[in-house]
Design a protein around this motif. Structure first.
Motif, PDB file in Angstrom:
ATOM      1  N   GLU A 191      -6.388  -5.952   4.984  1.00 25.04           N
ATOM      2  CA  GLU A 191      -5.252  -5.245   5.580  1.00 25.04           C
ATOM      3  C   GLU A 191      -5.391  -5.202   7.101  1.00 25.04           C
ATOM      4  O   GLU A 191      -6.317  -4.590   7.629  1.00 25.04           O
ATOM      5  N   HIS A 246       0.853  -1.198   0.000  1.00 25.56           N
ATOM      6  CA  HIS A 246       0.000   0.000   0.000  1.00 25.56           C
ATOM      7  C   HIS A 246       0.886   1.245   0.000  1.00 25.56           C
ATOM      8  O   HIS A 246       1.505   1.568   1.016  1.00 25.56           O
ATOM      9  N   ASN A 289      -1.682  -1.148   8.960  1.00 26.05           N
ATOM     10  CA  ASN A 289      -1.446   0.040   8.147  1.00 26.05           C
ATOM     11  C   ASN A 289      -0.584   0.972   8.988  1.00 26.05           C
ATOM     12  O   ASN A 289      -0.997   1.412  10.067  1.00 26.05           O
ATOM     13  N   GLY A 325      -3.051  -8.877   4.904  1.00 24.98           N
ATOM     14  CA  GLY A 325      -2.082  -8.053   4.206  1.00 24.98           C
ATOM     15  C   GLY A 325      -1.613  -6.910   5.083  1.00 24.98           C
ATOM     16  O   GLY A 325      -2.172  -6.641   6.143  1.00 24.98           O
ATOM     17  N   ALA A 326      -0.564  -6.214   4.630  1.00 26.69           N
ATOM     18  CA  ALA A 326      -0.022  -5.085   5.381  1.00 26.69           C
ATOM     19  C   ALA A 326       0.646  -4.124   4.413  1.00 26.69           C
ATOM     20  O   ALA A 326       1.130  -4.522   3.347  1.00 26.69           O
ATOM     21  N   PRO A 386      -8.330  -1.905   2.497  1.00 21.34           N
ATOM     22  CA  PRO A 386      -7.350  -1.170   3.316  1.00 21.34           C
ATOM     23  C   PRO A 386      -7.992  -0.550   4.558  1.00 21.34           C
ATOM     24  O   PRO A 386      -9.185  -0.244   4.567  1.00 21.34           O
ATOM     25  N   TYR A 398      -8.436  -5.972  -2.176  1.00 19.16           N
ATOM     26  CA  TYR A 398      -7.647  -5.725  -0.965  1.00 19.16           C
ATOM     27  C   TYR A 398      -8.363  -4.619  -0.197  1.00 19.16           C
ATOM     28  O   TYR A 398      -8.519  -3.500  -0.707  1.00 19.16           O
TER      29      TYR A 398
END
Length: 578
Positions: free
Chosen positions: A491, A366, A494, A518-519, A465, A463
């Motif tokens: 995500e 990201h 963050n 995710g990150a 976020p 994805y």
């Protein structure tokens, strides 16, 4: 499919309570359905507390685990206070590895509220009384609790309506349940006995019933109290041999009396469970409409049933049939269906690493370039800096723009750095969604569902976020739950979020449903690149990317958010000055 279920009650297991009778009844039936069920509760009984401490210390499961002493809050009940019990509750939830945590009356400051707040499992909240909805008092706290709930249950439509004012949502109405076998009268056990629910607030009803007994010479009347020290009704001396008062606090002690009763008169606003038990015992219920305003109507119905044998027998049979449909086994079957539907939302766990043998890389999913309205980093600068930082893959995700991702991919061609072309797309009212592995730009402003469909239409990955960053527009939890099957990556870290609790909330949500995590750094300036990354296997294409995420590790490498934000503002000011 056997599930690990945790039922949490806020009321002392050592004392009679209608909620505990419900919990105990459904726990027994759920075990018969093959589930592993543990009840967590406070208790005032020393033996319960000792057994609970031993179970927690040994990491063992038990049918009931007493987490700590209950502090009396009234003469009628005892409720566990969160202070001092939270550690035991957290330990019990962690040791149990439950699939579903079902808490009762979470509208009280209690174990139930804390269990729903802290649980990593699927969660269900049950409400029994419109008078137990005062907690938490703050709207933000209620919204946070509501976001963690997967299902809402109420004992009656009226309770559901009251609960929905503080905890909006779709409620399943599930009966409190009863054990018909316990109250099933034997042949010849019924006699000319009337049982009236006695409450101090219903003195007018009791007085009218006692007066009527002078006309029903062959009948007896029992004024039944379900709470201790709830007052003593006045009984005329002339009726002392046929009218008496008794106190029975739980169903087991009331069963013998109710099995003999031919007529039951519930108190206006009285205990629903008591009425259900009387129905299960085959007693005719004297409760016509308007009783709350005119108690005499119930007494008139009582007299009519006493004088008409066929009417009384027919009403008793109808009451028994209605109660059989609300048995604990029927309630457990309904909850079993609910639990299984919730469990189907969870994705199966995959522990194998299909890309084992590939080299490990660091991946930041990201970040932004100058194609975003709030970033001044050129794509060439970003690619050069990411490579210098040792990143093996990055996802360029500009706000409602795709050109920066295409430029970065072209600039990284032939290098060790993999660039995933993406776009952070603003939906109409549910925050932002990132599309990864896109081929072309996606229009902003579409509904959430249409945006997801547009991403998948071109073979991209969805994805989500910063899903719980309440400082920005985000999808609500119900929207996320509706689209679980369409979310490819969630995500959970963050690096730009102001409050770490928002990341914790995302991690909890992802773990609950076994979502792929995710990150990303969400970098808008070069020093922010790589502050949130994944250590994962090198991949080629979206399929291998998803496989690699199964064994990925999230690495948090934060820098001062104030420092990074100030750099962003300085860059924006310089651009305006030019």
């Amino acid at each position: 499919m056997s599930l690990r279920l945790c039922l949490v009650t806020p009321f002392a297991w050592s004392q009679p309570h209608d909620v505990n009778e419900h919990v105990g009844g459904i726990a027994t039936e759920l075990r018969r359905l093959g589930h592993r069920v543990t009840v967590l509760a406070p208790s005032s009984r020393a033996a319960d507390l000792l057994a609970g401490r031993r179970a927690l210390a040994a990491g063992e499961q038990a049918d009931v685990i007493a987490l700590g002493p209950a502090v009396p809050i009234s003469r009628r009940s005892a409720m566990g206070i969160p202070v001092g019990l939270r550690a035991n509750l957290s330990l019990a939830l962690a040791l149990g590895l439950y699939d579903v945590v079902h808490a009762f009356e979470p509208g009280l400051p209690s174990l139930s509220y804390l269990a729903l707040k802290d649980a990593q499992a699927l969660t269900v909240a049950s409400f029994f009384s419109a008078e137990r909805l005062g907690y938490p008092p703050g709207r933000t706290q209620r919204e946070r609790l509501l976001s963690r709930l997967d299902a809402l249950v109420a004992a009656t439509p009226e309770v559901a309506s009251a609960a929905a004012e503080r905890f909006p949502g779709d409620y399943a109405v599930v009966s409190e349940g009863v054990d018909p076998g316990l109250f099933d009268p034997q042949p010849g056990e019924k006699r000319r006995l009337i049982v009236l629910e006695w409450r101090p607030a219903d003195r007018a009803l009791a007085r009218a019933a006692v007066r009527t007994m002078s006309e029903l010479e062959s009948w007896e009347l029992v004024l039944l109290r379900t709470k201790p020290l709830s007052g003593r009704p006045t009984i005329p001396r002339a009726l002392a041999d046929r009218v008496r008062s008794e106190t029975h606090r739980d169903g087991a002690s009331r069963a013998f009396l109710l099995r003999q009763a031919s007529i039951f008169v519930p108190g206006p606003g009285g205990m629903r469970r008591l009425r259900l038990e009387a129905q299960a015992a085959g007693a005719a219920i004297a409760s016509p409409p308007g009783t709350e305003e005119q108690p005499e109507l119930a007494v008139a119905a009582m007299a009519r049933l006493a004088e008409n044998d066929s009417l009384r027998e027919r009403a008793g049979a109808e009451a028994r049939a209605a109660a059989e449909g609300q048995s604990f086994s029927a309630v457990a079957a309904e909850l079993d269906g609910l639990y299984r539907r919730l469990s189907s939302r969870r994705r199966p766990r995959r522990d194998a690493d299909p890309l084992a043998g590939r080299e490990w890389i660091l991946c930041d999913l990201h970040m932004h370039t100058s194609w975003s309205h709030d970033c001044r980093v050129e794509p060439a600068q970003l690619v050069e800096h990411a490579a210098a930082e040792g990143l093996g893959a990055i996802a360029v995700t500009d706000h409602n723009a795709f050109g920066g991702a295409l430029e970065a991919r072209e600039l990284a061609d032939g290098q060790e750095l993999t660039v995933i072309p993406g776009e952070e797309i603003k939906t109409d009212r549910d925050g932002e969604v990132i599309g990864l592995f896109l081929e072309r730009e996606i229009e902003a402003g579409m509904p959430f569902a249409e945006t997801l469909a547009a991403i998948h239409e071109q073979g991209g990955l969805v994805y989500v976020p910063h899903p719980f960053d309440r400082l920005h527009s985000i999808p609500d939890s119900s929207t996320l739950r509706r689209h679980l099957a369409e979310i490819d990556v969630f995500e959970v870290y963050n690096a730009r979020l102001l409050f770490e609790g928002y990341n914790d909330e995302a991690l909890r949500f992802a773990r609950k449903y076994n979502l792929t995590m995710g990150a990303g750094s969400d970098a808008h300036v070069l020093p922010g690149v790589g502050t949130g990354v994944l250590r994962m296997r090198r991949f080629e294409g979206p399929e291998e990317f998803l496989l690699g995420l199964r064994g990925a590790q999230i690495l948090r490498r934060p820098k001062s958010l104030a420092y990074l934000q100030s750099l962003k503002w300085v860059a924006q000011v310089k651009e305006k000055v030019r």
